[in-house]
Design an enzyme around this catalytic site. Structure first.
Site, PDB file in Angstrom:
ATOM      1  CB  CYS A  57       2.380  -4.957  -2.818  1.00  0.00           C
ATOM      2  SG  CYS A  57       1.861  -3.932  -3.808  1.00  0.00           S
ATOM      3  CG  HIS A  58       4.114  -0.041  -3.021  1.00  0.00           C
ATOM      4  ND1 HIS A  58       3.112  -0.652  -3.865  1.00  0.00           N
ATOM      5  CD2 HIS A  58       4.414   1.004  -3.718  1.00  0.00           C
ATOM      6  CE1 HIS A  58       3.197   0.201  -4.912  1.00  0.00           C
ATOM      7  NE2 HIS A  58       3.813   1.048  -5.058  1.00  0.00           N
ATOM      8  CD  GLU A 102       4.329   5.990  -1.202  1.00  0.00           C
ATOM      9  OE1 GLU A 102       4.048   7.387  -0.791  1.00  0.00           O
ATOM     10  OE2 GLU A 102       3.658   5.574  -2.021  1.00  0.00           O
ATOM     11  N   GLY A 140       0.979  -1.112   0.070  1.00  0.00           N
ATOM     12  CA  GLY A 140       0.029  -0.009   0.030  1.00  0.00           C
ATOM     13  C   GLY A 140       0.699   1.360  -0.006  1.00  0.00           C
ATOM     14  NE  ARG A 141      -1.908   6.646  -0.944  1.00  0.00           N
ATOM     15  CZ  ARG A 141      -2.281   7.624   0.113  1.00  0.00           C
ATOM     16  NH1 ARG A 141      -1.283   8.466   0.846  1.00  0.00           N
ATOM     17  NH2 ARG A 141      -3.420   7.891   0.637  1.00  0.00           N
ATOM     18  CE1 TYR A 201       1.464  -2.552  -9.046  1.00  0.00           C
ATOM     19  CE2 TYR A 201       2.937  -0.634  -8.764  1.00  0.00           C
ATOM     20  CZ  TYR A 201       1.928  -1.311  -9.485  1.00  0.00           C
ATOM     21  OH  TYR A 201       1.136  -0.462 -10.284  1.00  0.00           O
TER      22      TYR A 201
END
Length: 352
Positions: A124-125, A98, A94-95, A144
């Site tokens: 993923c992230h 970050e 997800g975000r 990802y």
């Protein structure tokens, strides 16, 4: 702190606001089902607080779209986590990664797990955090695709994913792509010592538009991770078609709120389904059961499974279908409270 479970194993699930919805809930519930205790934590938050999740899906655009997901409840406090008391770490995407990748305490926690040789599963992230922690040098990695440059810059040996369900394991680190890669990640992670027997069962999941998002994907991917073949079917739709799902959440109102969820891709055709060729049936909830309960073919399939004494798992509003099929009489049941009327009228003993 998360309570002990029958396996005696425990893992940390690293969360943050706008973590991808599936990527936090599927491993959380699947690990609990396997008998593993899960401590869901987020820096700066305590047990009982929530992380808002994000729904990411590919809808024909050059990148994924994002909408609001569920409010995911944390069950442990980040500051109280001691890696020596846990058997593994799970990092959703997800975000959230970050900014989690800029948190020194998070990076220390990741390094401690990796250096201890305990399994670390990232999807993923989430691999952004592994890159920031400096633990991917010389390792084969995937993620990802947009995360690839960060992993390469961190010294990883990038493995180009062939499909979005790709998974790579190198040492004690297991990496997958988006939510579709969760079953593959689970399947390659024998070192997590889940202590379950892989079974070659074949199970259908009966769907319709606006099934509850979690109640479709958690059983679908968890059963796949166990080695089961799962056919997701919907009346009037074919393999490759999709069902939009609904996110139901409790946000202070007298009833649940509803938001759009992911689009769930069907894997088989409903027409021609032969109940005798399957070992079990799963019925998710949401708004869909109101309509599935009106479909004669669905009712016939449910009756066939029940008469064959095969396992039938139903959740939340799914019991509306069981009630309509007339298979609950004399059985002890529970359901989402608003479904109690359906259950009682079906002549059932109710457990609330």
């Amino acid at each position: 702190m998360a309570t002990a479970t029958k396996s005696g194993k425990s893992v940390v699930l690293l969360c943050g606001d706008y973590v991808e919805d599936y990527e936090v809930m599927v491993p959380f519930q699947a690990l609990l089902a396997y008998g593993v205790s899960v401590a869901a934590v987020c820096p700066g938050k305590k047990a009982g607080e929530v992380c808002r999740t994000a729904v990411h899906y590919l809808a024909g655009h050059q990148t994924y779209s994002e909408s609001r997901g569920h409010n995911f409840s944390l069950n442990a406090s980040f500051d109280e986590i001691d890696h020596t008391k846990f058997d593994g770490l799970v990092i959703p995407g997800g975000r959230a990664p970050e900014y989690l990748a800029m948190n020194a305490s998070v990076l220390d926690l990741v390094r401690n797990f990796v250096n201890s040789g305990k399994p670390v599963a990232s999807i993923c992230h989430g691999q952004l955090i592994l890159a920031a922690a400096g633990v991917v040098g010389g390792r084969k990695c995937t993620a990802y695709p947009a995360v690839g440059p960060s992993l390469i810059a961190a010294g990883a040996s990038w493995v180009e994913p062939v499909t979005m369900a790709a998974c790579v394991a190198d040492g004690n680190i297991i990496m997958g792509l988006p939510m579709t890669g969760i079953p593959s990640s689970s399947g390659s992670c024998e070192s997590t010592e889940r202590h379950h027997n892989r079974v070659k069962q074949k199970d259908p999941i009966s769907l319709w538009d606006f099934m509850e998002d979690y109640e479709v994907t958690v059983p679908f991917q968890s059963l796949q991770a166990l080695g089961c073949h799962v056919d997701a079917v919907c009346p009037k739709k074919k393999a490759g078609d999709s069902c939009p799902t609904a996110i139901h959440d409790f946000e202070g109102d007298q009833t649940y709120s509803e938001k759009p969820g992911h689009d769930f891709t069907l894997t088989a055709n409903f027409e021609g389904i032969d109940a005798s060729s399957y070992d079990a049936l799963v019925i998710p909830g949401g708004r869909a059961p109101e309509y599935l309960a009106l479909d004669g073919k669905v009712i016939a399939i449910v009756k066939n499974f029940m008469e064959s004494s095969k396992p039938v798992a139903s959740i939340c509003h799914g019991q509306q279908i069981l009630a309509a099929a007339g298979v609950l009489k004399g059985k002890k049941c529970t359901a989402y409270p608003a479904v109690k009327l359906n259950v009682v009228l079906a002549g059932n003993m109710v457990r609330t």
